[in-house]
Motif scaffolding. Structure first.
Motif, mmCIF file in Angstrom:
data_model
loop_
_atom_site.group_PDB
_atom_site.id
_atom_site.type_symbol
_atom_site.label_atom_id
_atom_site.label_comp_id
_atom_site.label_asym_id
_atom_site.label_seq_id
_atom_site.Cartn_x
_atom_site.Cartn_y
_atom_site.Cartn_z
ATOM 1 N N GLY A 135 84.013 -16.597 -10.756
ATOM 2 C CA GLY A 135 85.192 -15.845 -11.171
ATOM 3 C C GLY A 135 85.108 -15.392 -12.608
ATOM 4 N N THR A 136 84.685 -16.296 -13.486
ATOM 5 C CA THR A 136 84.519 -15.944 -14.905
ATOM 6 C C THR A 136 83.449 -14.871 -15.058
ATOM 7 O OG1 THR A 136 85.228 -18.121 -15.657
ATOM 8 C CG2 THR A 136 83.854 -16.831 -17.169
ATOM 9 N N TYR A 137 82.324 -15.068 -14.372
ATOM 10 C CA TYR A 137 81.248 -14.081 -14.471
ATOM 11 C C TYR A 137 81.717 -12.704 -13.995
ATOM 12 C CZ TYR A 137 76.825 -11.689 -13.824
ATOM 13 O OH TYR A 137 75.795 -10.767 -13.887
ATOM 14 N N GLY A 138 82.513 -12.688 -12.925
ATOM 15 C CA GLY A 138 82.980 -11.409 -12.405
ATOM 16 C C GLY A 138 83.799 -10.629 -13.418
ATOM 17 N N ILE A 139 84.671 -11.314 -14.157
ATOM 18 C CA ILE A 139 85.458 -10.633 -15.185
ATOM 19 C C ILE A 139 84.558 -10.154 -16.317
ATOM 20 C CG2 ILE A 139 87.248 -10.935 -16.941
ATOM 21 C CD1 ILE A 139 88.697 -12.762 -15.000
ATOM 22 N N LEU A 140 83.616 -10.994 -16.730
ATOM 23 C CA LEU A 140 82.684 -10.592 -17.793
ATOM 24 C C LEU A 140 81.874 -9.372 -17.367
ATOM 25 C CD1 LEU A 140 81.423 -14.124 -18.896
ATOM 26 C CD2 LEU A 140 83.066 -12.671 -20.093
ATOM 27 N N TRP A 141 81.477 -9.338 -16.102
ATOM 28 C CA TRP A 141 80.703 -8.194 -15.595
ATOM 29 C C TRP A 141 81.559 -6.928 -15.623
ATOM 30 C CZ3 TRP A 141 81.099 -4.749 -11.540
ATOM 31 C CH2 TRP A 141 79.951 -4.016 -11.252
ATOM 32 N N GLN A 142 82.837 -7.045 -15.275
ATOM 33 C CA GLN A 142 83.711 -5.873 -15.303
ATOM 34 C C GLN A 142 83.975 -5.409 -16.734
ATOM 35 O OE1 GLN A 142 87.138 -6.106 -12.558
ATOM 36 N NE2 GLN A 142 86.019 -7.683 -11.441
ATOM 37 N N ILE A 143 84.056 -6.347 -17.676
ATOM 38 C CA ILE A 143 84.166 -5.963 -19.084
ATOM 39 C C ILE A 143 82.932 -5.164 -19.508
ATOM 40 C CG2 ILE A 143 84.151 -6.864 -21.449
ATOM 41 C CD1 ILE A 143 85.899 -9.185 -20.416
ATOM 42 N N ALA A 144 81.756 -5.657 -19.108
ATOM 43 C CA ALA A 144 80.509 -4.957 -19.441
ATOM 44 C C ALA A 144 80.474 -3.575 -18.800
ATOM 45 C CB ALA A 144 79.311 -5.797 -18.993
ATOM 46 N N LEU A 145 80.989 -3.460 -17.581
ATOM 47 C CA LEU A 145 81.016 -2.154 -16.907
ATOM 48 C C LEU A 145 81.954 -1.198 -17.631
ATOM 49 C CD1 LEU A 145 80.105 -0.395 -14.546
ATOM 50 C CD2 LEU A 145 81.977 -1.371 -13.177
ATOM 51 N N CYS A 146 83.103 -1.694 -18.095
ATOM 52 C CA CYS A 146 84.009 -0.847 -18.886
ATOM 53 C C CYS A 146 83.278 -0.294 -20.103
ATOM 54 C CB CYS A 146 85.225 -1.652 -19.342
ATOM 55 S SG CYS A 146 86.501 -1.905 -18.104
ATOM 56 N N ARG A 147 82.569 -1.153 -20.808
ATOM 57 C CA ARG A 147 81.840 -0.705 -21.996
ATOM 58 C C ARG A 147 80.787 0.323 -21.633
ATOM 59 N NH1 ARG A 147 81.144 -6.722 -24.748
ATOM 60 N NH2 ARG A 147 83.118 -6.714 -25.922
ATOM 61 N N GLN A 148 80.084 0.091 -20.538
ATOM 62 C CA GLN A 148 79.052 1.037 -20.098
ATOM 63 C C GLN A 148 79.648 2.403 -19.787
ATOM 64 O OE1 GLN A 148 76.713 -0.408 -16.756
ATOM 65 N NE2 GLN A 148 76.195 1.670 -16.139
ATOM 66 N N LEU A 149 80.849 2.425 -19.208
ATOM 67 C CA LEU A 149 81.505 3.675 -18.820
ATOM 68 C C LEU A 149 82.328 4.290 -19.946
ATOM 69 C CD1 LEU A 149 82.723 2.589 -15.252
ATOM 70 C CD2 LEU A 149 80.783 4.085 -15.797
ATOM 71 N N GLY A 150 82.416 3.599 -21.085
ATOM 72 C CA GLY A 150 83.195 4.103 -22.201
ATOM 73 C C GLY A 150 84.692 4.026 -21.971
ATOM 74 N N LEU A 151 85.133 3.029 -21.214
ATOM 75 C CA LEU A 151 86.555 2.859 -20.901
ATOM 76 C C LEU A 151 87.130 1.738 -21.757
ATOM 77 C CD1 LEU A 151 86.272 3.103 -17.017
ATOM 78 C CD2 LEU A 151 87.105 4.877 -18.581
ATOM 79 N N PRO A 152 88.299 1.924 -22.359
ATOM 80 C CA PRO A 152 88.785 0.956 -23.346
ATOM 81 C C PRO A 152 89.399 -0.318 -22.791
ATOM 82 C CG PRO A 152 90.289 2.814 -23.204
ATOM 83 C CD PRO A 152 89.098 3.172 -22.368
ATOM 84 N N TYR A 153 89.862 -0.320 -21.529
ATOM 85 C CA TYR A 153 90.617 -1.481 -21.057
ATOM 86 C C TYR A 153 90.139 -1.956 -19.684
ATOM 87 C CZ TYR A 153 93.947 -0.130 -24.688
ATOM 88 O OH TYR A 153 94.523 0.212 -25.882
ATOM 89 N N LEU A 154 90.232 -3.281 -19.514
ATOM 90 C CA LEU A 154 90.124 -3.889 -18.190
ATOM 91 C C LEU A 154 91.486 -4.495 -17.873
ATOM 92 C CD1 LEU A 154 88.574 -4.835 -15.671
ATOM 93 C CD2 LEU A 154 87.961 -6.908 -16.943
ATOM 94 N N TYR A 155 92.147 -3.969 -16.854
ATOM 95 C CA TYR A 155 93.452 -4.475 -16.441
ATOM 96 C C TYR A 155 93.255 -5.606 -15.432
ATOM 97 C CZ TYR A 155 95.642 -0.395 -18.630
ATOM 98 O OH TYR A 155 96.076 0.539 -19.546
ATOM 99 N N LEU A 156 93.942 -6.723 -15.671
ATOM 100 C CA LEU A 156 93.753 -7.924 -14.853
ATOM 101 C C LEU A 156 94.978 -8.283 -14.022
ATOM 102 C CD1 LEU A 156 91.819 -10.333 -17.276
ATOM 103 C CD2 LEU A 156 90.896 -8.948 -15.403
#
Length: 246
Positions: free
Chosen positions: A188-209
């Motif tokens: 679960g923790t890894y999944g959120i970290l991966w989505q944070i990394a994907l946001c950065r890769q896509l140039g998106l400022p927020y991950l909504y949880l």
């Protein structure tokens, strides 16, 4: 609801559900506010609704609307400011062998089997542990916005599945389920970290949880990702309740 001037929003209607038992705080009654009709809620409209605290379950867009209770706080991570704590860094390193693939929302028997096993292990008696295929499809595979499924495997074995919406200013994490049969894992923790990394890769400022509920063990973990912002009294601001870094 905050006045929204866009033509699309002026055409939406909002109604409150009847009270029902709260899934997170025992002994309390909950209500939801539903935005409709569904066919008007495309990705741009949904992006604005998320900024105003809404979320979706399948094709239904809702937000908490409980009398006398504001325990559910919409939260998001400003990804460029996020700094993992020690436990999160360990989880990232521990699961470095996972391979992820983004794909369209589609039914897969292997995904469904993992979903049922996850529900039976983590949410026994909650009703979702006996979801049939149609209920699973309605909950996770129906979407009126831009959505994808992320599949995580290790040496070919399915370990985790995440449903993710792409909105205009970020990603919205819809639902994640994973293998609970291996002790000492932090999928679960890894999944959120991966989505944070994907946001950065896509140039998106927020991950909504979704919603943070301080009094609920199921939802309180979200405050471990710092900094985190909450929508309180109609404004997004950094939450002061985040625990100290581990």
């Amino acid at each position: 609801m905050t006045q929204l001037n866009d033509l699309f929003f002026s055409r939406l209607q909002y109604y409150a559900t009847s009270p029902y038992s709260c899934n997170y705080l025992p002994g309390r009654q909950a209500r939801s506010q539903i935005a409709s009709p569904n066919y008007l809620i495309n990705t741009p409209v949904y992006s604005e609704l998320v900024k105003h605290g809404f979320r979706r379950s399948g094709a239904f867009t809702y937000r908490p609307h409980c009398t006398g209770c504001q325990a559910c706080v919409p939260v998001r991570i400003p990804v460029e400011q996020f700094a993992p704590n020690r436990a999160q860094r360990r989880a990232w390193q521990h699961h470095a062998t996972l391979t992820a693939e983004l794909m369209p929302l589609q039914y897969c028997q292997e995904h469904y089997d993992l979903y049922l096993a996850y529900q039976q292990a983590r949410h026994t008696g909650g009703g979702m542990d006996h979801d049939n295929v149609d209920q699973y499809r309605h909950f996770l595979l129906e979407s009126m916005v831009q959505s994808q499924l992320a599949e995580f495997r290790e040496d070919g074995a399915l370990r985790m599945v995440s449903i993710i919406d792409r909105i205009e200013d970020g990603l919205s994490s819809v639902y994640t389920f994973y293998d609970t049969g291996t002790p000492g894992v932090s999928y679960g923790t890894y999944g959120i970290l991966w989505q944070i990394a994907l946001c950065r890769q896509l140039g998106l400022p927020y991950l909504y949880l979704g919603y943070w509920i301080e009094q609920s063990r199921k939802m309180a973990y979200k405050a471990n990702f710092r900094p985190i912002e909450g929508l309180v009294d109609g404004r997004w601001s950094r939450l002061p309740h985040s625990p100290a870094p581990a």
